[in-house]
Every structure is written in C-alpha cells, then in structure tokens.
Enzyme design. Structure first.
Site, PDB file in Angstrom:
ATOM      1  N   SER A  26       0.022  18.576  22.181  1.00 22.97           N
ATOM      2  CA  SER A  26      -0.390  17.618  21.142  1.00 22.97           C
ATOM      3  C   SER A  26      -0.518  18.278  19.781  1.00 22.97           C
ATOM      4  O   SER A  26      -0.787  17.600  18.787  1.00 22.97           O
ATOM      5  CB  SER A  26      -1.736  16.972  21.520  1.00 22.97           C
ATOM      6  N   THR A  42      -0.594 -26.031   0.204  1.00 21.70           N
ATOM      7  CA  THR A  42      -0.847 -26.078   1.641  1.00 21.70           C
ATOM      8  C   THR A  42       0.487 -26.462   2.287  1.00 21.70           C
ATOM      9  O   THR A  42       1.243 -27.266   1.721  1.00 21.70           O
ATOM     10  CB  THR A  42      -1.926 -27.115   2.029  1.00 21.70           C
ATOM     11  N   HIS A  43       0.780 -25.855   3.433  1.00 29.86           N
ATOM     12  CA  HIS A  43       2.061 -26.073   4.102  1.00 29.86           C
ATOM     13  C   HIS A  43       3.242 -25.703   3.186  1.00 29.86           C
ATOM     14  O   HIS A  43       4.350 -26.224   3.351  1.00 29.86           O
ATOM     15  CB  HIS A  43       2.217 -27.528   4.574  1.00 29.86           C
ATOM     16  N   SER A  85      20.538  -3.824  -5.632  1.00 29.44           N
ATOM     17  CA  SER A  85      21.413  -4.028  -4.484  1.00 29.44           C
ATOM     18  C   SER A  85      22.588  -3.065  -4.585  1.00 29.44           C
ATOM     19  O   SER A  85      23.064  -2.758  -5.679  1.00 29.44           O
ATOM     20  CB  SER A  85      21.925  -5.471  -4.463  1.00 29.44           C
ATOM     21  N   LYS A 105      20.694  -8.100  -8.757  1.00 31.31           N
ATOM     22  CA  LYS A 105      19.507  -8.206  -7.913  1.00 31.31           C
ATOM     23  C   LYS A 105      18.364  -7.305  -8.383  1.00 31.31           C
ATOM     24  O   LYS A 105      18.566  -6.205  -8.865  1.00 31.31           O
ATOM     25  CB  LYS A 105      19.850  -7.832  -6.455  1.00 31.31           C
ATOM     26  N   GLU A 124       8.003  -6.300   0.471  1.00 26.48           N
ATOM     27  CA  GLU A 124       8.700  -6.503   1.745  1.00 26.48           C
ATOM     28  C   GLU A 124       8.352  -5.398   2.745  1.00 26.48           C
ATOM     29  O   GLU A 124       8.124  -5.669   3.939  1.00 26.48           O
ATOM     30  CB  GLU A 124      10.200  -6.558   1.506  1.00 26.48           C
TER      31      GLU A 124
END
Length: 457
Positions: free
Chosen positions: A20, A152-153, A274, A280, A287
C-alpha cells in the site's frame, strides 16, 4: 531460515498485490507525528529513556525532512508507509528504533494516521468552500440588479434576482461546510493505544498522547477503535453531497453559457476551444466538475460496500479504504479551487437576462396573488389565471395589453390597479417575505454573508 512464525519469504506477487506504500506514503507526516507522540508516551511510562526518545524524535524528523525533499526511497517490500519509516529509523539509530512499536499495532497506528490526515484535509476543504462562497457573493454583487427567470421543470416560473439564484448555492455550500465540521467532531477521537484489537498490558497515558496530537478524546472500546471507518464514510458523504451541489451549479452554468440562454460569459482562461469548430467556447470546468461528482459518489459507495460485510475487528480489506478516501479529498479540493477561480471571472449578460424576464407569463402568479388580495379564494384565482393565460396565448396578446374590461370578464375582482403588479420591479419588490428575492432582502443577505465569511476568514 525462519522469519518469525514463517518459514518462507513472501511471494513477489503477494508483495506487489498487498503493498500500500504506493498510495499511503502520503500519510508520512502524520505517521511521524503520531510516532513522536507515542514515543513521548513510552518515555512517560518508563519504557524509553530520555536519550532513546530524543534519538527517536530526531531520527523521525530527519526522515520527514528527507521525504519532504523527495530524497527518501520507499521500498515496496516493506508494504506500507509505517514499516518503511520504522525500518529506516531502526537502521539509523539502532535498538531504540526497535522499541518504538511497543504497545502499538499497525491497526491502531493506521487508524490514527488516517484520522490525523483526514482532519487536516477537512480544514482545508472548509476553507476552500468559504473561498467559493466569497466568489459567488462577488459575482452576485457584480450582477447588480440583473433579473433572470426562476425555473421549475426547466420551464420559466417566476422572476428572481440573479444574485438570489447564486446565493442559493452559498446556502448549500454552508451546509456542506457544517456537515464536514460536524463529522470532524466525531473524527477527532484518538484510537492509538488500542493495539491490534485488545490494547496492551503495557499501559500508556492515552489522554496525554491524545493531547499531544490535539485529539479531543480517546476511544473507549479497543475493538471498535481499530475497525471504525465511520469517520471516513461521514466525510466522504459530506464531500459527495458537496460534489452534487457543484454539479448542479455546473449544470446551471452550462445552460447559461449556451447560445440559447446567453445569460453569462466565462473568461477565456476557464473555457476551451474545439479541435474542429473554431467558433466554440466550451465550459469545460463546469462539465468536468459535473463528471467528477460521479467519482465522489462512487468512492463513497466503494467504502460502504467494503465495510458492510466485515467481521470484527481489523481485516486486510480495510487497506482499500485509503484510495477512495484520498481521491475524494483530492478531487473536491481541486474542484472547489478551480470553481472559485472560474466564478470570479464570470460576467452576467444583463441584456439577455432582461429579455428572458420580459416574458409576461412570469407574472401570472402575481395576478393570482392580486385576486387573492381582493377576496378570491386561491384555488378559484388559480383557475381564473389559467384561463387568462390560455386566452393570452390564443390571442397573442400580452397581459399588459389586455384591456381592463376583458380582465373583468374573467373575474369581477379585477380593478384598474391590476396593471401595477405587471411591472417587473414592482413584482420583485413585493417579494419581501423572509427568504424571498426582493432587492432589499437580497442586499441584506449579501451583507450577512460578507460579514459571516469575513468572521470565518
């Protein structure tokens, strides 16, 4: 040649499989600190002379300096960080080094080291959480009176100040910090002196050693002490939940950066391009953080699964606790640091946010509240406004452009002052209940958090 009870050397495959030191080497400073405190306990008990204890302490500090400088060679054949340090100490100072492990097992030694290491890491993580909170508050102040739709949603619901949205994450992060500090209270108990599982007939002053290591108290059951990894699970849960909060913030930022939303712009230093599409500008930090949250949850599940079937007390399976723990500590520290830096460079596009909040449907709830304030029961008011929304869509006419007479066909409770509540600034100012997003409330919350984080700093 016999080595203890064994007549054969350990297989090379077993050595490689069981070592270890390739990952627990990072415990070296805490192992050395624990060993120095243990040596002082042995001195107090009369097991070591003052000269022996001094030689042990000097030798350990010398080894730590070499490890700090990258000059120490860890040997896989010695399995772990503990045996590497003890073996080298004995080689350097002789018989006094061989006395160090008196009344101690690697079981209580590693349990102590991991607690010390985790305790220090938690303090660093809490500081990093505060740094991110400060970045969010600064971003809130830069946004000024910018308004965005609250969702919401993922459907537009009601208007809120952008600062109010960011402050929601300040609240989440504060709970994360408090969970970590709370876990640290239970973590800060010393198992050293519990031996392999049943203590030792050589009695040391455990409270004295605990005081040297700044533990609040000592464990009261030797079997539990060497097999307990609750503290690691608690910390990893708090880290995983913090990661989930960062992932949710990441998702918001990813949406806000898109051309479809365009609410915020991230700095060039915190985005990437990109390899094919030159136009981009990708929110890679957000992310990656969204992705790394999965690792944090996975590490927690790995530890819980590891522990669930173990009999008392220590089992070698528990060697597998360190890699997920270390990875979670490393990952959350890196995520918090880079996120704070990214938020510091984030700017709000108020033109786009204002356009999004010009949607008159965002004030439908305000019209329902208007009817309630004029004596209409809420359920009836809700139905009236639902019909009004359908009419507005069918006629392609905004609420503000519908004549009063038409409103009164839906409900006689409407009067000329209904148009006052269709003003965005008025609608926001009216949301002045505790926790609601009126400019006055948000300003007070910003002041509160600036003071609170200043006090913590």
């Amino acid at each position: 040649m016999w080595k203890g009870r064994f007549a054969q050397e350990t297989s090379q495959l077993v050595q490689s499989y069981g070592e270890s030191v390739s990952f627990d080497w990072r415990l070296y400073a805490h192992d050395i600190r624990g060993s120095i405190a243990h040596s002082k306990g042995l001195l107090k008990a009369g097991i070591l002379t003052a000269e022996e204890q001094s030689a042990i302490e000097s030798g350990l500090l010398e080894i730590r300096a070499e490890i700090d400088a990258g000059r120490f060679e860890f040997k896989q054949a010695l399995e772990d960080v503990h045996m590497n340090i003890e073996s080298e100490l004995t080689r350097r100072i002789g018989p006094a080094g061989a006395k160090l492990h008196t009344a101690r097992s690697r079981n209580d030694q590693v349990a102590t080291d991991v607690r010390l290491y985790t305790r220090d890491a938690v303090v660093e993580i809490v500081d990093l959480i505060a740094d991110l909170q400060r970045s969010l508050i600064e971003a809130s102040e830069r946004a000024g009176q910018a308004v965005v739709p609250g969702y919401t949603h993922l459907q537009r619901g009601q208007p809120v100040l952008f600062a109010h949205h960011l402050l929601a994450y300040v609240e989440m992060l504060e709970r994360d910090a408090q969970r970590l500090l709370d876990a640290n209270d239970r973590l800060n108990v010393m198992p050293l002196g519990s031996g392999a599982l049943a203590g030792s007939t050589i009695i040391l002053d455990r409270e004295y050693v605990a005081e040297l290591l700044e533990f609040d108290s000592v464990t009261q059951n030797s079997m539990d002490a060497v097999s307990d990894r609750d503290f690691a699970a608690e910390v990893m849960f708090a880290i995983a939940l913090c990661g989930i909060h960062l992932s949710r913030l990441s998702e918001d930022i990813i949406l806000w950066c898109s051309a479809e939303f365009g609410f915020v712009t991230l700095s060039d230093a915190h985005t990437t391009g990109s390899s094919l599409m030159p136009q981009k500008k990708n929110p890679d930090v957000a992310e990656l953080t969204r992705g790394k949250s999965g690792r944090l949850v996975g590490n927690l599940m790995a530890l819980l699964t590891l522990l669930k079937g173990l009999p008392m007390t220590y089992n070698r399976d528990m060697q597998e606790d360190k890699e997920p723990l270390f990875d979670s500590l490393d990952t959350i520290q890196a995520a918090l640091a880079v996120f704070a830096e990214m938020i510091s460079g984030m700017e709000v596009n108020e033109t786009r946010t204002r356009a999004a909040t010009s949607d008159p449907m965002l004030l439908a709830t305000d019209l329902a509240d208007y009817l309630v304030n004029h004596g209409v029961p809420f359920r009836q008011a809700h139905e009236v406004i639902g019909k009004l929304v359908a009419y507005s869509i069918a006629e392609k006419t905004a609420f503000a452009d519908i004549p009063l007479a038409q409103y009164q066909e839906f409900s006689p409770a409407f009067e000329a002052d209904l148009f006052d509540c269709l003003n965005l600034e008025t609608a926001l100012a009216a949301r002045k209940g505790i926790g609601a997003p009126s400019p006055k409330n948000v300003s007070a919350q910003l002041d509160f958090w600036k003071q609170a984080l200043s006090d913590e700093g």
